[in-house]
Design an enzyme around this catalytic site. Sequence first.
Site, PDB file in Angstrom:
ATOM      1  N   LYS A   1       0.506  -1.424  -0.339  1.00 52.77           N
ATOM      2  CA  LYS A   1      -0.446  -0.043  -0.026  1.00 52.77           C
ATOM      3  C   LYS A   1       1.108   1.342  -0.079  1.00 52.77           C
ATOM      4  O   LYS A   1       1.817   1.075   0.131  1.00 52.77           O
ATOM      5  CB  LYS A   1      -1.178  -0.044   1.004  1.00 52.77           C
ATOM      6  CG  LYS A   1      -1.767  -1.079   1.544  1.00 52.77           C
ATOM      7  CD  LYS A   1      -2.830  -1.076   2.641  1.00 52.77           C
ATOM      8  CE  LYS A   1      -4.204  -2.486   2.192  1.00 52.77           C
ATOM      9  NZ  LYS A   1      -4.873  -1.879   3.424  1.00 52.77           N
TER      10      LYS A   1
ATOM     11  N   TYR B   1     -12.050  -1.987  -3.332  1.00 55.23           N
ATOM     12  CA  TYR B   1     -12.354  -2.143  -1.878  1.00 55.23           C
ATOM     13  C   TYR B   1     -14.376  -1.594  -2.561  1.00 55.23           C
ATOM     14  O   TYR B   1     -15.576  -1.256  -1.262  1.00 55.23           O
ATOM     15  CB  TYR B   1     -12.499  -0.729  -1.075  1.00 55.23           C
ATOM     16  CG  TYR B   1     -11.235  -1.432  -0.867  1.00 55.23           C
ATOM     17  CD1 TYR B   1     -10.909  -2.613   0.111  1.00 55.23           C
ATOM     18  CD2 TYR B   1      -9.788   0.196  -0.197  1.00 55.23           C
ATOM     19  CE1 TYR B   1      -9.006  -2.450   0.906  1.00 55.23           C
ATOM     20  CE2 TYR B   1      -8.509  -0.317  -0.268  1.00 55.23           C
ATOM     21  CZ  TYR B   1      -8.040  -2.021   0.585  1.00 55.23           C
ATOM     22  OH  TYR B   1      -7.049  -2.267   1.230  1.00 55.23           O
TER      23      TYR B   1
ATOM     24  N   ASN C   1      -1.711  -0.101   6.988  1.00 58.77           N
ATOM     25  CA  ASN C   1      -1.188  -1.262   7.436  1.00 58.77           C
ATOM     26  C   ASN C   1      -0.598  -2.051   6.370  1.00 58.77           C
ATOM     27  O   ASN C   1       0.138  -3.663   6.539  1.00 58.77           O
ATOM     28  CB  ASN C   1      -2.409  -2.095   7.849  1.00 58.77           C
ATOM     29  CG  ASN C   1      -3.572  -2.756   6.817  1.00 58.77           C
ATOM     30  OD1 ASN C   1      -3.215  -1.644   5.813  1.00 58.77           O
ATOM     31  ND2 ASN C   1      -4.652  -3.165   7.244  1.00 58.77           N
TER      32      ASN C   1
ATOM     33  N   HIS D   1      -1.577  -5.085   1.162  1.00 62.48           N
ATOM     34  CA  HIS D   1      -3.461  -6.118   1.221  1.00 62.48           C
ATOM     35  C   HIS D   1      -3.293  -6.865   0.590  1.00 62.48           C
ATOM     36  O   HIS D   1      -2.232  -7.262  -0.020  1.00 62.48           O
ATOM     37  CB  HIS D   1      -4.010  -5.137   0.053  1.00 62.48           C
ATOM     38  CG  HIS D   1      -5.368  -6.091  -0.408  1.00 62.48           C
ATOM     39  ND1 HIS D   1      -6.651  -5.727   0.133  1.00 62.48           N
ATOM     40  CD2 HIS D   1      -5.362  -6.883  -1.563  1.00 62.48           C
ATOM     41  CE1 HIS D   1      -7.551  -6.832  -0.329  1.00 62.48           C
ATOM     42  NE2 HIS D   1      -6.244  -7.467  -1.669  1.00 62.48           N
TER      43      HIS D   1
ATOM     44  N   GLU E   1      -9.537  -9.826  -8.217  1.00 66.71           N
ATOM     45  CA  GLU E   1      -8.498  -8.366  -7.902  1.00 66.71           C
ATOM     46  C   GLU E   1      -7.139  -8.112  -8.969  1.00 66.71           C
ATOM     47  O   GLU E   1      -7.262  -7.634  -8.977  1.00 66.71           O
ATOM     48  CB  GLU E   1      -7.994  -8.746  -6.212  1.00 66.71           C
ATOM     49  CG  GLU E   1      -8.974  -8.503  -5.373  1.00 66.71           C
ATOM     50  CD  GLU E   1      -9.013  -8.344  -3.715  1.00 66.71           C
ATOM     51  OE1 GLU E   1      -7.616  -9.059  -3.897  1.00 66.71           O
ATOM     52  OE2 GLU E   1      -9.687  -8.435  -3.163  1.00 66.71           O
TER      53      GLU E   1
HETATM   54  N1  ADP Z   1     -11.579  -0.928  11.756  1.00 69.03           N
HETATM   55  C1  ADP Z   1     -11.230  -0.400  11.328  1.00 69.03           C
HETATM   56  N2  ADP Z   1     -10.645   1.122  10.443  1.00 69.03           N
HETATM   57  C2  ADP Z   1      -9.540   1.940  10.272  1.00 69.03           C
HETATM   58  N3  ADP Z   1      -9.978   1.252   9.043  1.00 69.03           N
HETATM   59  C3  ADP Z   1      -9.479  -0.042   8.604  1.00 69.03           C
HETATM   60  C4  ADP Z   1     -10.705  -0.818   9.192  1.00 69.03           C
HETATM   61  N4  ADP Z   1     -10.725  -2.132   9.256  1.00 69.03           N
HETATM   62  C5  ADP Z   1      -9.848  -2.068   8.117  1.00 69.03           C
HETATM   63  N5  ADP Z   1      -9.616  -1.149   7.622  1.00 69.03           N
HETATM   64  C6  ADP Z   1      -8.638  -0.624   6.284  1.00 69.03           C
HETATM   65  O1  ADP Z   1      -9.577  -1.835   5.290  1.00 69.03           O
HETATM   66  C7  ADP Z   1      -8.442  -2.401   4.800  1.00 69.03           C
HETATM   67  C8  ADP Z   1      -9.666  -3.398   4.222  1.00 69.03           C
HETATM   68  O2  ADP Z   1      -9.849  -3.932   5.485  1.00 69.03           O
HETATM   69  P1  ADP Z   1     -10.766  -5.538   5.248  1.00 69.03           P
HETATM   70  O3  ADP Z   1     -11.132  -6.437   4.271  1.00 69.03           O
HETATM   71  O4  ADP Z   1     -11.098  -5.680   6.991  1.00 69.03           O
HETATM   72  O5  ADP Z   1      -8.745  -6.493   5.997  1.00 69.03           O
HETATM   73  P2  ADP Z   1      -7.787  -6.877   5.222  1.00 69.03           P
HETATM   74  O6  ADP Z   1      -7.265  -5.893   4.571  1.00 69.03           O
HETATM   75  O7  ADP Z   1      -6.886  -7.701   6.630  1.00 69.03           O
HETATM   76  O8  ADP Z   1      -8.695  -7.931   4.207  1.00 69.03           O
HETATM   77  C9  ADP Z   1      -7.701  -2.679   5.848  1.00 69.03           C
HETATM   78  O9  ADP Z   1      -6.298  -3.372   5.011  1.00 69.03           O
HETATM   79  C10 ADP Z   1      -7.691  -1.418   6.002  1.00 69.03           C
HETATM   80  O10 ADP Z   1      -6.417  -0.778   5.187  1.00 69.03           O
HETATM   81 MG    MG Z   2     -10.078  -7.740   2.655  1.00 69.39          MG
END
Ligand code: ADP
Ligand code: MG
Length: 140
Positions: free
Chosen positions: A10, A50, A113, A116, A127
Amino acid sequence: MPEQTFLMIKPDGVKRRLVGDILIKLEKKGLKLAAMKMLQITKELAEIHYQEHREKEFYEELIKFITSGPVVAIVLEGKGIVELIRNFAGKTNPKEAECGTIRGDYAVDITQNVVHTSDSIANAKREINNFFEKAEIIRK
Ligand SMILES: Nc1ncnc2c1ncn2[C@@H]1O[C@H](COP(=O)(O)OP(=O)(O)O)[C@@H](O)[C@H]1O
Ligand SMILES: [Mg+2]
């Protein structure tokens, strides 16, 4: 067709110059790279990528973040690769992610974080198609 997954470094990971470290981890693990490129995600692509999070309260922040700078998009290939790369990335919230995982080692923020990763084989296909032309993916 071998199992494939989509991993994206990211904008925070690119800005913080973590691309090299992450590639070293993937290569040292012995994983097979099938495609890789750097790109700037448009708002349109971000919304497609997303779409499952459209209704979430963090959606706007997420779209703003993911379009805030270039990303590195990667396709990895191998048996069980979707689950393997999910584990490799660590839990979504870096505070819960184990040491040794990318998020566990390199992140503290739940939005920013670093990576992805696809969460299922079906989503990985979707994707990869969103980010890559067929000809960009190396066969064999
Ligand atoms: N509670 C939250 N608050 C802010 N950003 C979030 C939160 N949950 C997820 N995100 C962001 O949205 C992305 C997509 O969420 P998700 O698909 O649930 O997680 P992952 O990336 O682990 O698959 C996350 O990687 C993170 O960047
Ligand atoms: Mg996800």
